[in-house]
Design a protein around this motif. Structure first.
Motif, PDB file in Angstrom:
ATOM      1  N   SER A  10       0.848  -1.130   0.096  1.00  0.00           N
ATOM      2  CA  SER A  10       0.032   0.120   0.075  1.00  0.00           C
ATOM      3  C   SER A  10       0.787   1.312  -0.012  1.00  0.00           C
ATOM      4  CB  SER A  10      -0.931   0.029   1.196  1.00  0.00           C
ATOM      5  OG  SER A  10      -0.120   0.158   2.494  1.00  0.00           O
ATOM      6  N   LEU A  11       0.473   2.403  -0.439  1.00  0.00           N
ATOM      7  CA  LEU A  11       1.037   3.550  -0.477  1.00  0.00           C
ATOM      8  C   LEU A  11      -0.003   4.905  -0.418  1.00  0.00           C
ATOM      9  CD1 LEU A  11       3.577   5.297  -1.335  1.00  0.00           C
ATOM     10  CD2 LEU A  11       2.570   5.003  -3.626  1.00  0.00           C
ATOM     11  N   SER A  12       0.304   5.518   0.455  1.00  0.00           N
ATOM     12  CA  SER A  12      -0.783   6.885   0.901  1.00  0.00           C
ATOM     13  C   SER A  12       0.043   7.936   0.423  1.00  0.00           C
ATOM     14  CB  SER A  12      -1.259   6.752   2.450  1.00  0.00           C
ATOM     15  OG  SER A  12      -1.946   7.957   2.596  1.00  0.00           O
ATOM     16  N   VAL A  13      -0.736   8.950  -0.338  1.00  0.00           N
ATOM     17  CA  VAL A  13      -0.233  10.213  -0.926  1.00  0.00           C
ATOM     18  C   VAL A  13      -1.271  11.181  -0.914  1.00  0.00           C
ATOM     19  CG1 VAL A  13       0.492  11.296  -2.997  1.00  0.00           C
ATOM     20  CG2 VAL A  13       1.279   8.690  -2.530  1.00  0.00           C
ATOM     21  N   GLN A  14      -0.724  12.359  -0.411  1.00  0.00           N
ATOM     22  CA  GLN A  14      -1.692  13.664  -0.494  1.00  0.00           C
ATOM     23  C   GLN A  14      -1.844  14.062  -1.862  1.00  0.00           C
ATOM     24  OE1 GLN A  14      -2.207  14.558   2.510  1.00  0.00           O
ATOM     25  NE2 GLN A  14      -3.795  15.584   2.045  1.00  0.00           N
ATOM     26  N   GLU A  15      -3.021  14.554  -2.032  1.00  0.00           N
ATOM     27  CA  GLU A  15      -3.664  15.271  -3.474  1.00  0.00           C
ATOM     28  C   GLU A  15      -2.430  16.190  -3.954  1.00  0.00           C
ATOM     29  OE1 GLU A  15      -7.395  16.830  -3.429  1.00  0.00           O
ATOM     30  OE2 GLU A  15      -7.482  17.190  -5.597  1.00  0.00           O
ATOM     31  N   SER A  19       2.995  10.379  -6.865  1.00  0.00           N
ATOM     32  CA  SER A  19       2.795   8.954  -6.401  1.00  0.00           C
ATOM     33  C   SER A  19       3.889   8.016  -7.285  1.00  0.00           C
ATOM     34  CB  SER A  19       1.456   8.448  -6.589  1.00  0.00           C
ATOM     35  OG  SER A  19       0.450   8.994  -5.911  1.00  0.00           O
ATOM     36  N   ILE A  20       4.592   7.332  -6.426  1.00  0.00           N
ATOM     37  CA  ILE A  20       5.778   6.617  -7.138  1.00  0.00           C
ATOM     38  C   ILE A  20       5.458   5.018  -6.538  1.00  0.00           C
ATOM     39  CG2 ILE A  20       8.031   5.832  -7.552  1.00  0.00           C
ATOM     40  CD1 ILE A  20       8.686   8.798  -6.645  1.00  0.00           C
ATOM     41  N   LEU A  21       5.069   4.195  -7.590  1.00  0.00           N
ATOM     42  CA  LEU A  21       4.685   2.781  -7.368  1.00  0.00           C
ATOM     43  C   LEU A  21       6.115   2.153  -7.941  1.00  0.00           C
ATOM     44  CD1 LEU A  21       1.807   3.818  -8.285  1.00  0.00           C
ATOM     45  CD2 LEU A  21       1.286   2.220  -6.693  1.00  0.00           C
ATOM     46  N   ASN A  22       6.498   1.009  -7.090  1.00  0.00           N
ATOM     47  CA  ASN A  22       7.452   0.214  -7.722  1.00  0.00           C
ATOM     48  C   ASN A  22       7.218  -1.060  -7.982  1.00  0.00           C
ATOM     49  OD1 ASN A  22       9.720   2.502  -7.407  1.00  0.00           O
ATOM     50  ND2 ASN A  22       9.099   2.225  -5.197  1.00  0.00           N
ATOM     51  N   HIS A  76       5.259   6.609 -12.343  1.00  0.00           N
ATOM     52  CA  HIS A  76       4.971   8.232 -11.564  1.00  0.00           C
ATOM     53  C   HIS A  76       3.833   8.694 -11.957  1.00  0.00           C
ATOM     54  CE1 HIS A  76       9.494   8.803 -10.402  1.00  0.00           C
ATOM     55  NE2 HIS A  76       8.927   7.434 -10.481  1.00  0.00           N
ATOM     56  N   ILE A  77       3.029   9.288 -10.822  1.00  0.00           N
ATOM     57  CA  ILE A  77       1.908   9.791 -11.066  1.00  0.00           C
ATOM     58  C   ILE A  77       2.072  11.183 -10.570  1.00  0.00           C
ATOM     59  CG2 ILE A  77      -0.868   9.676 -10.756  1.00  0.00           C
ATOM     60  CD1 ILE A  77      -0.645   6.760 -10.092  1.00  0.00           C
ATOM     61  N   VAL A  78       1.666  11.967 -11.416  1.00  0.00           N
ATOM     62  CA  VAL A  78       2.084  13.627 -11.019  1.00  0.00           C
ATOM     63  C   VAL A  78       1.036  14.435 -12.029  1.00  0.00           C
ATOM     64  CG1 VAL A  78       3.636  15.576 -10.819  1.00  0.00           C
ATOM     65  CG2 VAL A  78       4.327  13.291 -10.695  1.00  0.00           C
ATOM     66  N   PRO A  79       0.231  15.215 -11.217  1.00  0.00           N
ATOM     67  CA  PRO A  79      -0.021  15.267  -9.886  1.00  0.00           C
ATOM     68  C   PRO A  79      -1.088  13.994  -9.536  1.00  0.00           C
ATOM     69  CG  PRO A  79      -1.556  17.021 -10.521  1.00  0.00           C
ATOM     70  CD  PRO A  79      -0.728  16.299 -11.897  1.00  0.00           C
ATOM     71  N   SER A  80      -1.003  13.625  -8.330  1.00  0.00           N
ATOM     72  CA  SER A  80      -1.854  12.558  -7.904  1.00  0.00           C
ATOM     73  C   SER A  80      -3.372  13.229  -7.506  1.00  0.00           C
ATOM     74  CB  SER A  80      -1.189  11.820  -6.537  1.00  0.00           C
ATOM     75  OG  SER A  80      -0.210  11.304  -6.959  1.00  0.00           O
ATOM     76  N   GLN A  81      -4.352  12.480  -7.849  1.00  0.00           N
ATOM     77  CA  GLN A  81      -5.644  12.703  -7.595  1.00  0.00           C
ATOM     78  C   GLN A  81      -6.413  11.608  -6.646  1.00  0.00           C
ATOM     79  OE1 GLN A  81      -7.340  13.521 -11.712  1.00  0.00           O
ATOM     80  NE2 GLN A  81      -5.994  15.334 -11.782  1.00  0.00           N
ATOM     81  N   GLY A 109       0.255  -6.487  -6.688  1.00  0.00           N
ATOM     82  CA  GLY A 109      -0.431  -5.117  -6.535  1.00  0.00           C
ATOM     83  C   GLY A 109      -0.093  -4.323  -5.447  1.00  0.00           C
ATOM     84  N   THR A 110      -0.179  -2.991  -5.904  1.00  0.00           N
ATOM     85  CA  THR A 110       0.010  -1.907  -4.702  1.00  0.00           C
ATOM     86  C   THR A 110      -1.286  -1.051  -4.485  1.00  0.00           C
ATOM     87  OG1 THR A 110       2.368  -1.759  -5.011  1.00  0.00           O
ATOM     88  CG2 THR A 110       1.291   0.175  -3.824  1.00  0.00           C
ATOM     89  N   SER A 111      -1.980  -1.040  -3.156  1.00  0.00           N
ATOM     90  CA  SER A 111      -2.861  -0.238  -3.042  1.00  0.00           C
ATOM     91  C   SER A 111      -2.817   1.195  -3.006  1.00  0.00           C
ATOM     92  CB  SER A 111      -3.774  -0.689  -1.918  1.00  0.00           C
ATOM     93  OG  SER A 111      -4.818   0.011  -1.856  1.00  0.00           O
ATOM     94  N   LEU A 112      -2.986   2.003  -3.985  1.00  0.00           N
ATOM     95  CA  LEU A 112      -2.714   3.544  -3.668  1.00  0.00           C
ATOM     96  C   LEU A 112      -4.077   4.188  -3.317  1.00  0.00           C
ATOM     97  CD1 LEU A 112      -0.914   6.212  -4.283  1.00  0.00           C
ATOM     98  CD2 LEU A 112      -1.872   6.145  -6.655  1.00  0.00           C
TER      99      LEU A 112
END
Lengths: 116, 112
Positions: A10-15, A19-22, A76-81, A109-112
């Motif tokens: 899992s990964l938690s990111v602010q809007e 977000s970087i998933l590996n 990479h997801i920029v900007p995260s929503q 899988g990674t839960s974002l």
């Protein structure tokens, strides 16, 4: 023995942040890599892919980086929503798999979660 | 455009009962077809794939079988379900042997 590994469940990111998933893979014969996004109770949808002849592929807010020497790729997801909150699967394929069928092998899988 | 249909969306079956999940693809011919399973806390595990009518390859030994009676129809079956067969089953297709796969909406199977 997992050939495609996503070590962060899992990964938690602010809007608005990145977000970087590996994803790591073990077999250097993989030559095509994909990322899928999955919402609960739905099938995965294709997000972005990269061939082993490239080290970067960009599509809007999504960029995939490939480091063949490290057998590592990242999304990479920029900007995260907040709508990006989902499970992200990394997949790899190659002609050596299943009699040349190029069937993708998926990670766990990674839960974002993107917080507003 | 191509679409993939998978049904039912959810299914609750008792242990020992039979299973039949159906998947059909529209708008294409001779697709490569796949059955995957996502068990709790695990990734997508390939169960079966088919490159043509009557051609089925199995990736893992299990209690399940698959058939492809028509070009665009893929069926996942079991004669007697086990508790361990519970999971989220996904059908997918690809237009050729390289490239991305397109997934159906999935079937949530709970064996009780």
């Amino acid at each position: 023995d997992q050939q495609v590994k996503q070590n962060s469940p899992s990964l938690s990111v602010q809007e608005g942040r990145i977000s970087i998933l590996n994803c790591d893979y073990t077999n250097s014969m993989f030559d095509y890599f994909l990322w899928y996004k999955k919402y609960p109770a739905e099938g995965p949808t294709f997000l972005i892919s990269i061939s082993s002849i490239k080290d970067k592929n960009e599509d809007g807010r999504f960029t995939v980086f490939l480091n063949k020497s490290a057998k590592h790729l990242s999304l990479h997801i920029v900007p995260s929503q907040p709508g990006d909150s989902a499970v992200y699967f990394c997949a790899a394929s190659g002609e050596f798999l299943a009699g040349g069928s190029y069937i993708p092998t998926f990670g766990r899988g990674t839960s974002l979660i993107v917080h507003p | 455009s191509q679409t993939i249909h998978q049904w039912p969306a959810t299914l609750v079956q008792p242990v020992g009962s039979p299973l039949s999940l159906e998947c059909t693809v529209e708008g294409t011919s001779n697709p490569n077809l796949y059955w995957y399973r996502q068990a709790a806390g695990r990734g997508l595990q390939l169960l079966f794939y088919s490159v043509g009518i009557g051609q089925i390859s199995s990736e893992v030994p299990q209690n399940l079988s698959a058939s492809r009676p028509q070009d665009r129809q893929f069926i996942l079956s079991s004669k007697k379900l086990l508790l361990s067969d519970s999971g989220f089953y996904l059908c997918a297709w690809r237009p050729d042997r390289v490239g991305r796969a397109f997934f159906g909406q999935g079937t949530r199977l709970t064996v009780v």
